[in-house]
Design an enzyme around this catalytic site. Sequence first.
Site, PDB file in Angstrom:
ATOM      1  N   LYS A   1       0.767  -0.932  -0.057  1.00  0.00           N
ATOM      2  CA  LYS A   1       0.431  -0.020  -0.308  1.00  0.00           C
ATOM      3  C   LYS A   1       1.118   1.440  -0.133  1.00  0.00           C
ATOM      4  CE  LYS A   1      -0.318  -0.356   4.960  1.00  0.00           C
ATOM      5  NZ  LYS A   1      -1.800  -0.996   6.030  1.00  0.00           N
TER       6      LYS A   1
ATOM      7  N   TYR B   1      13.296  31.875   4.747  1.00  0.00           N
ATOM      8  CA  TYR B   1      11.756  32.122   4.756  1.00  0.00           C
ATOM      9  C   TYR B   1      12.045  32.667   5.901  1.00  0.00           C
ATOM     10  CZ  TYR B   1       9.906  30.721   0.561  1.00  0.00           C
ATOM     11  OH  TYR B   1      10.073  30.904  -1.347  1.00  0.00           O
TER      12      TYR B   1
HETATM   13  C1  PLP Z   1      -0.128  -2.082   6.378  1.00  0.00           C
HETATM   14  C2  PLP Z   1      -0.282  -3.224   7.483  1.00  0.00           C
HETATM   15  C3  PLP Z   1       0.213  -3.905   7.728  1.00  0.00           C
HETATM   16  C4  PLP Z   1       1.495  -4.474   7.696  1.00  0.00           C
HETATM   17  O1  PLP Z   1       2.369  -3.570   8.760  1.00  0.00           O
HETATM   18  P1  PLP Z   1       3.705  -3.366   9.509  1.00  0.00           P
HETATM   19  O2  PLP Z   1       3.619  -3.577  10.127  1.00  0.00           O
HETATM   20  O3  PLP Z   1       4.410  -2.661   7.728  1.00  0.00           O
HETATM   21  O4  PLP Z   1       4.357  -5.138   8.576  1.00  0.00           O
HETATM   22  C5  PLP Z   1      -0.950  -5.390   8.170  1.00  0.00           C
HETATM   23  N1  PLP Z   1      -1.952  -5.343   8.400  1.00  0.00           N
HETATM   24  C6  PLP Z   1      -2.554  -4.255   7.868  1.00  0.00           C
HETATM   25  C7  PLP Z   1      -3.803  -4.478   8.618  1.00  0.00           C
HETATM   26  C8  PLP Z   1      -1.994  -3.059   8.040  1.00  0.00           C
HETATM   27  O5  PLP Z   1      -3.386  -2.351   7.339  1.00  0.00           O
END
Ligand code: PLP
Length: 374
Positions: free
Chosen positions: A42, A268
């Site tokens: 993601k 700035y």
């Molecule tokens: C993002 C996510 C993961 C991954 O978690 P990590 O700590 O990056 O390994 C696993 N399960 C869900 C439901 C998530 O939203």
Amino acid sequence: MTTPFGKVEETRLEIDLNALGHNYQYLKSKTKPGTKMMGVVKAFGYGSDAIEVAKELVTLGIDYFAVAYVAEGIALRDAGIETPILVLHPQPCNFETLIDRCLEPTLYSVRIFRSFVEVAEQKSQKNYPVHIKFNTGLNRLGFWETDADWVLEQLARATTLTVKSIFSHLAASEDPAEREFTLLQIQRFKAIAKSMMKRLGYETLLHQSNTSAIINYPEANFDMVRTGIGLYGYGNEEAEDKRLKPVVSLKSVISQIHKIEPNESVGYNRAYRAAALEQTATIPIGHADGLSRRLGNQKGHVIIQGKKAPIVGNVCMDMIMVNITHIACQEGDEVTIIGDNQSAVELAEAQGTISYELLTALSQRVKRVVGRKP
Ligand SMILES: *Cc1c(COP(=O)(O)O)cnc(C)c1O
């Protein structure tokens, strides 16, 4: 061996597929043989390049992918990825497209379950793969244990769906102080899974672990693990960070060097004032690239010729100025923002956040260069 990582001439994010392979094998070695791996890609593969990362993971033998939203799954399908893709957090307005692109939804509430069944029926689906999510204490997404009867009744009637997996998510798998709570979440999940499996009448995958749970709670690994941050080289603790390899490095160059007279200001709001005759370098990376404004005013630094150059004044949209008074360097020289001498964890801490936020904030403006480092 050719490498695309030649001289740095502009801001770029280097993505090392060999480091990804190392992390994949390391995490796999932490699970029982036969445990499936779900690669979480993601948010553009945690700010790297979801498509390049996914393609490499396919080559390495990944079993499943997870994305947050339908659009992220579509991007993978458009790139030719045929591996099953779980959409962790879909919305009903995207269910038609989700089915058209063979993405697999998380059904996490009565409302979502009902609207998915409706769309699946309209589209004459049979045994469409879905994943049922239960809330075991994170209190974010998921059915409650008390909804299990309702879910089973619906499933018994709906021939449109088949349950590919039952899963849950841990709230604090990286935190030893919350061990008792995590064990409670695992117990709750086991109880839900047992009663669901018995009454469902067919086999389905169970999964609860994220990266830190793979490392800290082997008893929660079940049939599959969902790993995100670990694949990208961070393990939420120093010992694990040493065993993993960071996939991304953030590099840039010195655009211009200025001599700053005593009492002259830099940037700035004139936020920085030179105490003596000083030198600054201007670097083409700013908050629009994901370099937080919180790193300004000496909170953060970059590495030039192996030395720390603190960020002076405010971080601008497209650039930062750093103090190089004590560093021998020239215009055009390479600058490391994340790399050998400064990890994403260190830079994240300097701005009061975690590696996850820093990495995923790296904006799409930063050029991605993908290759393999020895
Ligand atoms: C993002 C996510 C993961 C991954 O978690 P990590 O700590 O990056 O390994 C696993 N399960 C869900 C439901 C998530 O939203």
